[in-house]
Scaffold this active site. Structure first.
Site, mmCIF file in Angstrom:
data_model
loop_
_atom_site.group_PDB
_atom_site.id
_atom_site.type_symbol
_atom_site.label_atom_id
_atom_site.label_comp_id
_atom_site.label_asym_id
_atom_site.label_seq_id
_atom_site.Cartn_x
_atom_site.Cartn_y
_atom_site.Cartn_z
ATOM 1 N N HIS A 9 0.817 -1.218 0.000
ATOM 2 C CA HIS A 9 0.000 0.000 0.000
ATOM 3 C C HIS A 9 0.849 1.266 0.000
ATOM 4 O O HIS A 9 0.483 2.258 -0.610
ATOM 5 C CB HIS A 9 -0.961 0.000 1.197
ATOM 6 N N CYS A 64 7.830 -0.513 -2.068
ATOM 7 C CA CYS A 64 7.150 -0.439 -0.777
ATOM 8 C C CYS A 64 7.561 0.876 -0.122
ATOM 9 O O CYS A 64 8.256 1.684 -0.735
ATOM 10 C CB CYS A 64 7.455 -1.647 0.104
ATOM 11 N N GLY A 67 11.413 0.263 0.499
ATOM 12 C CA GLY A 67 12.139 -0.552 -0.469
ATOM 13 C C GLY A 67 12.893 -1.692 0.181
ATOM 14 O O GLY A 67 13.299 -2.640 -0.485
ATOM 15 N N GLY A 69 11.840 -3.875 2.748
ATOM 16 C CA GLY A 69 11.057 -5.093 2.961
ATOM 17 C C GLY A 69 10.878 -5.895 1.691
ATOM 18 O O GLY A 69 11.053 -7.120 1.679
ATOM 19 N N HIS A 97 26.132 -5.466 -11.669
ATOM 20 C CA HIS A 97 26.800 -6.349 -10.726
ATOM 21 C C HIS A 97 25.883 -7.464 -10.297
ATOM 22 O O HIS A 97 26.181 -8.290 -9.540
ATOM 23 C CB HIS A 97 27.307 -5.562 -9.510
#
Length: 97
Positions: A9, A64, A67, A69, A97
């Site tokens: 959300h 999210c 970022g 999680g 990489h």
């Protein structure tokens, strides 16, 4: 390019914006949810995206609130390498990489 996207959300509005921008640029965008900004947990959406990336050999974009999680959840899948990218340089380096 085929791109799958998912969020929670907290990232819903950014996902919707980026989805439209990517589609307008000619990319094939697959939205894995959620379909609204109602409160939800990120792990199921990160899992759907990670599984889809592995199955379709495509690029995944997870969004999210921080970022962190989403990237942690996606990295639980063997063969997936998710990185938190807050700018173009970080995204480019993550891909290289």
């Amino acid at each position: 390019m085929h791109i799958v996207m998912a969020s929670d959300h907290g990232g819903f509005q950014l996902k919707e914006f980026l989805k439209n921008q990517l589609a307008a640029a000619g990319h094939e965008v697959e939205d894995l949810g959620p379909d609204c900004a109602r409160s939800c947990d990120y792990p199921p959406y990160a899992a759907k995206a990670a599984e889809r990336v592995l199955a379709a050999d495509c690029l995944g974009v997870l969004i999210c609130g921080t970022g962190l999680g989403m990237s942690i959840a996606a990295n639980r899948f063997a063969g997936v390498r998710a990185a938190l990218c807050t700018n173009e340089f970080m995204a480019r380096m993550a891909r290289e990489h």
